[in-house]
Design an enzyme around this catalytic site. Structure first.
Site, PDB file in Angstrom:
ATOM      1  N   GLU A 141     -65.359  -2.078  45.708  1.00  0.00           N
ATOM      2  CA  GLU A 141     -64.827  -0.912  46.463  1.00  0.00           C
ATOM      3  C   GLU A 141     -65.955  -0.198  47.205  1.00  0.00           C
ATOM      4  OE1 GLU A 141     -61.497   2.826  46.022  1.00  0.00           O
ATOM      5  OE2 GLU A 141     -62.866   2.209  44.270  1.00  0.00           O
ATOM      6  N   ASP A 176     -59.644   0.831  49.997  1.00  0.00           N
ATOM      7  CA  ASP A 176     -58.996   2.017  49.996  1.00  0.00           C
ATOM      8  C   ASP A 176     -58.902   2.554  51.160  1.00  0.00           C
ATOM      9  OD1 ASP A 176     -58.693   5.143  49.513  1.00  0.00           O
ATOM     10  OD2 ASP A 176     -59.154   4.667  47.321  1.00  0.00           O
ATOM     11  N   GLN A 202     -55.589   0.820  47.795  1.00  0.00           N
ATOM     12  CA  GLN A 202     -55.343   2.001  47.428  1.00  0.00           C
ATOM     13  C   GLN A 202     -54.965   3.082  48.606  1.00  0.00           C
ATOM     14  OE1 GLN A 202     -58.827   2.629  44.549  1.00  0.00           O
ATOM     15  NE2 GLN A 202     -57.634   2.182  42.897  1.00  0.00           N
ATOM     16  N   GLU A 238     -53.929   6.357  44.350  1.00  0.00           N
ATOM     17  CA  GLU A 238     -55.145   7.070  43.801  1.00  0.00           C
ATOM     18  C   GLU A 238     -55.129   8.224  44.487  1.00  0.00           C
ATOM     19  OE1 GLU A 238     -59.502   5.717  42.107  1.00  0.00           O
ATOM     20  OE2 GLU A 238     -58.963   5.633  44.154  1.00  0.00           O
TER      21      GLU A 238
END
Length: 260
Positions: A141, A176, A202, A238
């Site tokens: 990530e 993300d 995310q 998240e």
């Protein structure tokens, strides 16, 4: 419609960690993720998952001393033995929870330091190969420097280049939406380009990292885009609830209604 997973490290903080599984299930989630499970026995976490009927979507491999500010150790060659021991620990939790993917944090190091680059590459390769026999994916990530200043993996392009270069079948990108918007913008085009290597998604609003639909990005459009692109994985929530977790879940009901 995407399958949303509640992030129990950030959501449902109104109750102790082990009670958050039941709270997430009551709120309508059928999957969860969290940062780290290592303060609790793997059997206890597995039992809470089963009792609540939840799927474990993701958690992170051990990051070093998180309480003292470490954010991963993969970029440090002198920590390689510690990293390997951490992978063995994570595998016990993976077996207990049935999770399908683990995230490896890189650490705080200059992205252009040759020793850090080589150490990270070695750690990623070794970890992915170690996880493969267990049927687990390893995800990487990119994280923006506002939330974690000095984070080694701070660019989606570099992450994608490494994943494509190593060409390990269980090595994927953790995309993300929040970090991508802060780092680069142009989130939709990047999703379209990188979807073949995406293993987990995310979300959080930008800039405050609260509930989807409360910031500058058209989050619902991006969720629909994931469907258009054929993404069948989880979307980890998240985000930091602006107030009470359950009271802030109106976005989820609104999106489900709009997706009918």
């Amino acid at each position: 419609m995407p399958r949303f997973a509640a992030n129990l490290s950030l959501m449902f903080n109104e109750v102790p960690f082990l009670d958050r599984f039941e709270a997430a299930a009551r709120a309508g989630f059928d999957a969860v993720e969290f940062l780290f499970p290592y303060e609790h026995a793997p059997e206890d976490i597995g039992a809470r998952l089963r009792a609540s009927g939840l799927t474990q979507a993701l958690f992170n491999l051990p990051p070093g001393d998180f309480a003292q500010g470490e954010r991963g150790i993969a970029a440090f060659p002198e920590r390689f033995d510690e990293l390997k021991a951490g992978v063995d620990t994570a595998l016990r939790y993976a077996e207990a929870t049935g999770v399908g993917r683990l995230h490896l944090m890189a650490g705080l190091a200059p992205w252009d330091d040759p020793k850090a680059v080589e150490s990270y590459r070695r750690a990623v390769t070794w970890t992915a190969e170690r996880l493969a026999p267990a049927g687990l994916d390893l995800v990487l990530e990119p994280i923006n420097g506002r939330n974690i200043p000095g984070y080694f993996l701070n660019d989606f392009g570099r992450a994608a280049d490494l994943i494509r270069e190593l060409a390990l079948p269980n090595l994927k990108l953790q995309f993300d939406l929040y970090h991508c918007q802060i780092l680069h913008g142009d989130v939709t085009v990047r999703l379209r380009d990188l979807m073949p290597i995406v293993g987990h998604v995310q979300t959080a609003s930008v800039p405050e990292r609260h509930e989807p639909g409360t910031g500058e990005v058209a989050d619902f459009f991006l969720f629909d885009e994931l469907d258009r692109l054929g993404y069948r994985g989880f979307v980890g929530c998240e985000y930091i609830p602006a107030a009470d977790t359950v009271a802030g879940l109106g976005w989820l009901a609104a999106y489900k209604e709009s997706a009918r």
